[in-house]
Design an enzyme around this catalytic site. Structure first.
Site: not given
Length: 576
Positions: A101, A207, A263, A340-341
């Site tokens: 990430d 991210d 993202e 994860h979100d």
């Protein structure tokens, strides 16, 4: 780059790992790098060729590691830098790749850069973050604009020491870096990117990739008259210097042939998405669009009722992400339903009721494997893990997003029991916490997540359904969700051109129960039929393909009745 060039990441299958919740090797209740290392062979056996590890950097963990204190150091409970280098080497030794990430829109407020920045207005690093004086209205101090933060409240935090506000699109402990400063950008590339690229990582999931250029930071339009703070995602995403910043970043990545997946929220204009992912633009390899996983969310995510969407709207969202391959011959797309979100896909999109959860998990595996683009699987998704039960109380919700929302409803409603029950119901459906519970490895103590002899409880409560859903049992069960994922990934590899690169067409968007789509590649065609109901449905093939000869390639439930589809059954046919 020619249209036909096949980069490794295009045909890849990526398995996302949330370190805190994957496997605890030392019994401290928190997953770690050696836990990941111990299960690399399991991951590889699924048919995966790349692992993506969520932030493993040193962090105060206000937002589960997305608040980074030191890019060049591993978070001590996860292990050491040496453990990370060992994991990189062992991943490569198995013929797999590893991506990390990259979180560079913001740092932790404990990062040395921010500590220096806030020390004084004359600090050489003052301009590394975004500081603004207060606005005064009728003699009263106000933040510089009306933007709503991603976790609620204002995006501005008053700093008493220097008497200015700093910007934080997320938590107050996550101050935004100032990408307008070229010295800051160079420091980011060196510390956050090159440090790990030199150690062998193969790329990054980037991210909040479209938030670096914030535009003029003017007030957002008022869309919630009851709030002082207004949704501003269309203001701070996709700003005027994004192409420049990503182009510069890409020059660093290109030296290492590193992959990027960005993202990309709040980007409704598909032309803008194409700019990000077109090879000739040299910005990003691919992005995560949120059209599909945002289905059924309210204007403020949780302000909704569960399953508040129709299948046609779900299909339209899939079609939008698939359309990238049509819009530009050198663009690329992604396929994902969990991360994860997000909460668990079986609970959200099929049924987690005991008679249906396995069929639902297989149906989604079949649908995803038949869609074009790079495929992303989130840990536990291959087992058909589901949301935790409604019986768990609010103390089990650890995520800042969940607790902030519940507190906001509590305050706004004056503790109204009905409104709080509604808030908990929406969290039970959509909260990020559901993806963050420990992996269910076996029926041993702690579901095999921590060593059985450990005396420390896992950091989040393990699920209570390990008896019916755990990796050890599914590895040995040919009828398991895991076995079907392995089968579908093998089918996807065998029919790579058609399933990974083919053109997608939704053949009947209006059908409220069936999702029927075709894939086309240089004259070859496949047909996918997915029954999104718990009842037997007549198999209805749309007119355009009715006269084609059909050969069934795979059924998610092993059905072979040409006239009927079973509950939550999916099929892929080859057409001739």
């Amino acid at each position: 780059m020619t249209v036909t060039e096949r980069k490794w990441w295009k045909d890849g299958v990526v398995y996302q790992i949330y370190p805190a919740s994957f496997k605890d090797s030392n019994g401290d209740g928190v997953g770690d790098l050696n836990g990941i290392l111990s299960e690399l062979d399991y991951i590889r056996s699924i048919g995966v060729d790349t692992i993506w590890i969520c932030p493993m950097y040193d962090s105060p963990q206000v937002d589960m590691g997305y608040d980074i204190r030191d890019y060049e150091k591993v978070y001590p409970p996860y292990g050491t830098n040496e453990d990370m280098e060992h994991l990189i080497a062992e991943t490569h030794a198995r013929g797999m790749r590893i991506v990390l990430d990259l979180v560079v829109n913001h740092t932790s407020d404990q990062h040395a850069w921010f500590q220096e920045s806030r020390s004084s207005k004359d600090s050489p690093k003052r301009d590394w973050y975004i500081w603004r004086p207060a606005r005064y209205i009728d003699g009263k101090r106000h933040p510089p604009n009306n933007w709503l933060g991603n976790f609620g409240g204002s995006v501005w935090q008053w700093d008493e020491h220097t008497e200015e506000y700093y910007l934080h699109l997320f938590c107050p402990e996550q101050p935004d870096l100032n990408w307008e400063n070229p010295i800051t950008r160079q420091a980011i590339y060196k510390s956050a990117m090159e440090f790990w690229l030199e150690r062998g990582v193969d790329g990054f999931r980037v991210d909040t990739v479209n938030m670096y250029s914030k535009g003029d930071m003017a007030d957002a339009p008022v869309t919630d008259p009851g709030s002082e703070w207004q949704f501003a995602g269309l203001q701070y995403c996709n700003g005027p210097r994004m192409a420049e910043f990503l182009g510069e970043m890409n020059e660093v990545l290109a030296r290492y042939d590193a992959m990027t997946v960005g993202e990309c929220p709040n980007t409704p204009d598909m032309k803008r998405v194409v700019q990000y992912v077109s090879a000739k633009e040299k910005q990003l390899n691919m992005v995560f669009q949120f059209d599909v996983v945002d289905i059924g969310q309210g204007p403020y995510k949780f302000q909704t009722t569960p399953k508040n969407y129709t299948l046609p709207s779900f299909k339209s969202a899939v079609a939008r992400t698939q359309s990238l391959l049509r819009l530009s011959p050198d663009a690329w797309t992604t396929v994902f339903l969990e991360n994860h979100d997000q909460s668990r896909s079986i609970t959200r999109f099929t049924s987690d009721a005991p008679p249906h959860r396995v069929a639902g998990g297989k149906l989604l595996a079949l649908m995803m494997c038949a869609l074009s683009g790079t495929l992303f699987i989130y840990q536990g998704q291959e087992l058909g893990m589901t949301n935790f039960p409604e019986s768990w109380d609010m103390s089990e919700y650890k995520d800042v997003d969940s607790s902030n929302y519940y507190q906001m409803v509590d305050q706004r409603s004056g503790g109204d029991a009905g409104k709080l029950a509604d808030a908990k119901r929406s969290l039970q459906h959509l909260a990020r916490d559901h993806a963050r519970v420990p992996m269910s490895w076996s029926t041993a103590r702690y579901n095999g997540f921590s060593p059985a002899e450990s005396t420390v409880e896992p950091w989040m409560r393990p699920l209570e359904d390990a008896e019916v859903c755990n990796a050890e049992q599914q590895v040995a069960d040919k009828g398991s969700v895991l076995a079907f994922w392995k089968k579908m990934l093998a089918v996807r590899r065998e029919y790579n051109d058609l399933l990974v690169h083919g053109e997608f067409d939704d053949l009947d968007n209006a059908d409220e129960e069936l999702f029927v789509f075709s894939k086309t590649w240089k004259g070859k065609r496949a047909l996918a039929v997915c029954n999104f109901t718990e009842k037997v449905r007549k198999l209805e093939v749309p007119e355009g393909v009715r006269n084609s000869k059909r050969e069934m390639l795979v059924s998610s439930v092993g059905g072979d009745d040409e006239a009927e589809l079973g509950a939550w059954e999916g099929r892929v046919y080859l057409l001739s």
